[in-house]
Design a protein around this motif. Structure first.
Motif, PDB file in Angstrom:
ATOM      1  N   UNK A  80      61.217 -32.180  21.164  1.00 15.35           N
ATOM      2  CA  UNK A  80      61.123 -32.771  19.776  1.00 15.35           C
ATOM      3  C   UNK A  80      59.738 -33.308  19.558  1.00 15.35           C
ATOM      4  N   UNK A  81      59.322 -34.103  20.429  1.00 19.78           N
ATOM      5  CA  UNK A  81      58.107 -34.740  20.280  1.00 19.78           C
ATOM      6  C   UNK A  81      56.846 -33.765  20.362  1.00 19.78           C
ATOM      7  N   UNK A  82      56.798 -32.709  21.192  1.00 19.32           N
ATOM      8  CA  UNK A  82      55.895 -31.948  21.435  1.00 19.32           C
ATOM      9  C   UNK A  82      55.960 -30.702  20.278  1.00 19.32           C
ATOM     10  N   UNK A  83      57.168 -30.780  19.738  1.00 16.81           N
ATOM     11  CA  UNK A  83      57.275 -29.730  18.367  1.00 16.81           C
ATOM     12  C   UNK A  83      56.627 -30.508  17.168  1.00 16.81           C
ATOM     13  N   UNK A  84      56.896 -31.747  17.149  1.00 16.58           N
ATOM     14  CA  UNK A  84      56.048 -32.427  16.209  1.00 16.58           C
ATOM     15  C   UNK A  84      54.619 -32.564  16.508  1.00 16.58           C
ATOM     16  N   UNK A  85      54.172 -32.603  17.485  1.00 20.42           N
ATOM     17  CA  UNK A  85      52.790 -32.423  17.978  1.00 20.42           C
ATOM     18  C   UNK A  85      52.089 -30.943  17.550  1.00 20.42           C
ATOM     19  N   UNK A  86      53.030 -30.135  17.820  1.00 21.43           N
ATOM     20  CA  UNK A  86      52.454 -28.725  17.426  1.00 21.43           C
ATOM     21  C   UNK A  86      52.558 -28.535  16.116  1.00 21.43           C
ATOM     22  N   UNK A  87      53.384 -29.126  15.350  1.00 22.94           N
ATOM     23  CA  UNK A  87      53.212 -29.044  13.759  1.00 22.94           C
ATOM     24  C   UNK A  87      52.041 -29.725  13.351  1.00 22.94           C
ATOM     25  N   UNK A  88      51.896 -30.832  13.682  1.00 19.22           N
ATOM     26  CA  UNK A  88      50.784 -31.627  13.387  1.00 19.22           C
ATOM     27  C   UNK A  88      49.321 -30.965  13.634  1.00 19.22           C
ATOM     28  N   UNK A  89      49.320 -30.427  14.804  1.00 15.64           N
ATOM     29  CA  UNK A  89      47.931 -29.828  15.108  1.00 15.64           C
ATOM     30  C   UNK A  89      47.799 -28.513  14.424  1.00 15.64           C
ATOM     31  N   UNK A  90      48.711 -27.841  13.927  1.00 12.28           N
ATOM     32  CA  UNK A  90      49.007 -26.604  13.252  1.00 12.28           C
ATOM     33  C   UNK A  90      48.361 -27.188  11.848  1.00 12.28           C
ATOM     34  N   UNK A  91      49.018 -28.306  11.306  1.00 13.29           N
ATOM     35  CA  UNK A  91      48.492 -28.695   9.898  1.00 13.29           C
ATOM     36  C   UNK A  91      46.873 -28.876   9.856  1.00 13.29           C
ATOM     37  N   UNK A  92      46.610 -29.680  10.915  1.00 11.04           N
ATOM     38  CA  UNK A  92      45.099 -29.899  10.934  1.00 11.04           C
ATOM     39  C   UNK A  92      44.351 -28.671  11.169  1.00 11.04           C
ATOM     40  N   UNK A  93      44.695 -27.595  11.859  1.00 13.06           N
ATOM     41  CA  UNK A  93      44.089 -26.433  11.852  1.00 13.06           C
ATOM     42  C   UNK A  93      43.969 -25.576  10.414  1.00 13.06           C
ATOM     43  N   UNK A  94      45.026 -25.665   9.543  1.00 15.62           N
ATOM     44  CA  UNK A  94      45.256 -25.162   8.541  1.00 15.62           C
ATOM     45  C   UNK A  94      44.309 -25.848   7.554  1.00 15.62           C
ATOM     46  N   UNK A  95      44.028 -27.240   7.450  1.00  9.82           N
ATOM     47  CA  UNK A  95      43.340 -27.945   6.777  1.00  9.82           C
ATOM     48  C   UNK A  95      41.843 -27.458   6.876  1.00  9.82           C
ATOM     49  N   UNK A  96      41.412 -27.374   8.470  1.00  2.51           N
ATOM     50  CA  UNK A  96      39.946 -27.003   8.674  1.00  2.51           C
ATOM     51  C   UNK A  96      39.744 -25.607   8.136  1.00  2.51           C
ATOM     52  N   UNK A  97      40.728 -24.627   8.302  1.00  2.00           N
ATOM     53  CA  UNK A  97      40.298 -23.253   7.876  1.00  2.00           C
ATOM     54  C   UNK A  97      39.988 -23.586   5.892  1.00  2.00           C
ATOM     55  N   UNK A  98      41.053 -24.184   5.413  1.00  2.00           N
ATOM     56  CA  UNK A  98      41.068 -24.422   3.800  1.00  2.00           C
ATOM     57  C   UNK A  98      39.499 -25.137   3.603  1.00  2.00           C
TER      58      UNK A  98
END
Length: 414
Positions: free
Chosen positions: A390-408
């Protein structure tokens, strides 16, 4: 008076009557002109003795050993004299000799230490802890009889070899695994440390002995196993009772002694207006406050009128620890769970499956368990694969959100 005191040491030999070529070696101590002899219990050849040098001539192994004994004796006698002066005691040839030989001191034995520990700690340590000490002490007495052919030994005679011998003796006893042996060695070390603190021994011979515990896999129930036990219908009423009390502990984290001691006074209304358990850990006397979860409350209601507790202040009809663990093994067999269940498994289950796996912060879990150190609770966190996932899933989600923000952000500037 002390400044005018004189003290000197000399060495001489006395020929043997029946063997004039050989002589016994003596030390002579003189205090204020009065002398006293001390035998060094060494026989030497008369023709090799140099009286003016107080040494044995030559460079043979025998000469070196005798001369070393003379030097050590001289140093020890001066040390003895100085210690008597420092302690403000009367210094005479008799007191110096008595202190040097150790006859002026009380020599404590292992049995005396064991009895002293029992007397002083009986009201301090818990019954179970004292019972464990009694087992260790009995093993020590058996070891003395089996390996040293005696019923007692002076503490000053216990050395590192004695310590290693006791470990070896324990290792061949049936039913004792490594961690059991280490527990007995740990208690032996504590006994000898007590003797050291009481100044009954100068050096602690067990200090260098390192305890080597094997890492044991923590036994706890996962969600599926816990549900399996909760939903099982048992033919024997005694299994149902012990199952329910075990499940209660799974939802409260209470150790056996604390669950057994629960009474109506332990039920309080907490800050949230709900029922809480207010108690203290029997093991450490640490205050523990646990919100009463629905499953645990249902079990308390179920046994409110049970014959074993009806009319008393008790909350649960808890059996003896030995019987409880015996019934839990039977329960595990009936529900086909291949784990060695004990009452403590419930505490582990509360820490892992009930709390940590459901996102309860480890700091909160530590408080609920009554741990005084967070590091103790962190042991549970290491065994929760689902928590790691669960902790790693939360980390993946957070990293994906950061990646999306960078692309935006990049698209905006383009």
């Amino acid at each position: 008076m002390r400044t005018s005191q004189t003290f000197s040491i000399s060495f001489f030999i006395r020929k043997k009557k029946k063997q004039p070529a050989l002589a016994l070696l003596y030390a002579r101590i003189t205090v204020n002109g009065k002398s006293l002899e001390i035998s060094l219990k060494r026989t030497i050849p008369v023709d090799k003795w140099n009286q003016s040098a107080s040494k044995l001539t030559g460079n043979t192994s025998e000469s070196r050993q005798i001369n070393k004994k003379i030097d050590e004796t001289k140093a020890q006698l001066y040390k003895t004299y100085d210690s008597l002066l420092k302690e403000g005691l009367l210094v005479t040839t008799q007191t110096v000799k008595a202190r040097y030989l150790g006859s002026d001191q009380q020599h404590y034995t292992l049995t005396y230490l064991i009895n002293y520990h029992k007397e002083k700690m009986d009201k301090v340590l818990k019954y179970g802890t004292m019972k464990n000490y009694t087992t260790t002490e009995n093993y020590l007495k058996d070891y003395l009889k089996a390996q040293h052919h005696t019923s007692d030994v002076y503490l000053k005679q216990i050395d590192y070899q004695f310590t290693l011998g006791f470990e070896s003796y324990l290792r061949v006893l049936p039913g004792l695994q490594n961690n059991g042996v280490m527990k007995h060695m740990e208690r032996f070390k504590k006994l000898m440390r007590l003797a050291e603190h009481l100044d009954w021994i100068e050096k602690n011979p067990t200090k260098r002995f390192k305890l080597r515990f094997d890492q044991v896999d923590m036994v706890y129930l996962n969600k599926t196993e816990l549900e399996k036990i909760k939903n099982e219908e048992f033919e024997k009423p005694v299994l149902t009772i012990n199952r329910d009390i075990f499940v209660f502990a799974c939802y409260t984290g209470l150790a056996y002694a604390d669950a057994k001691a629960l009474n109506k006074n332990n039920l309080q209304i907490g800050v949230d207006g709900n029922k809480w358990i207010y108690t203290r850990r029997s093991k450490t006397n640490t205050a523990v406050r646990v919100p009463l979860l629905a499953e645990a409350e249902r079990i308390l209601k179920r046994y409110k009128t049970h014959p074993k507790i009806d009319g008393t202040e008790k909350l649960l009809p808890v059996y003896s620890n030995q019987k409880t663990n015996q019934y839990l093994k039977e329960i595990a067999k009936e529900v086909k769970i291949k784990k060695q269940l004990s009452f403590h498994t419930a505490r582990h289950t509360f820490a892992t499956t009930i709390t940590l796996a459901n996102g309860v912060p480890i700091e909160t879990v530590s408080k609920l368990l009554g741990h005084t150190k967070l590091s103790t609770t962190q042991i549970y966190a290491r065994v929760i694969d689902s928590k790691i996932s669960n902790d790693i899933d939360n980390l993946r989600e957070k990293l994906n959100d950061e990646k999306t923000e960078m692309v935006t952000d990049r698209t905006f500037y383009l």
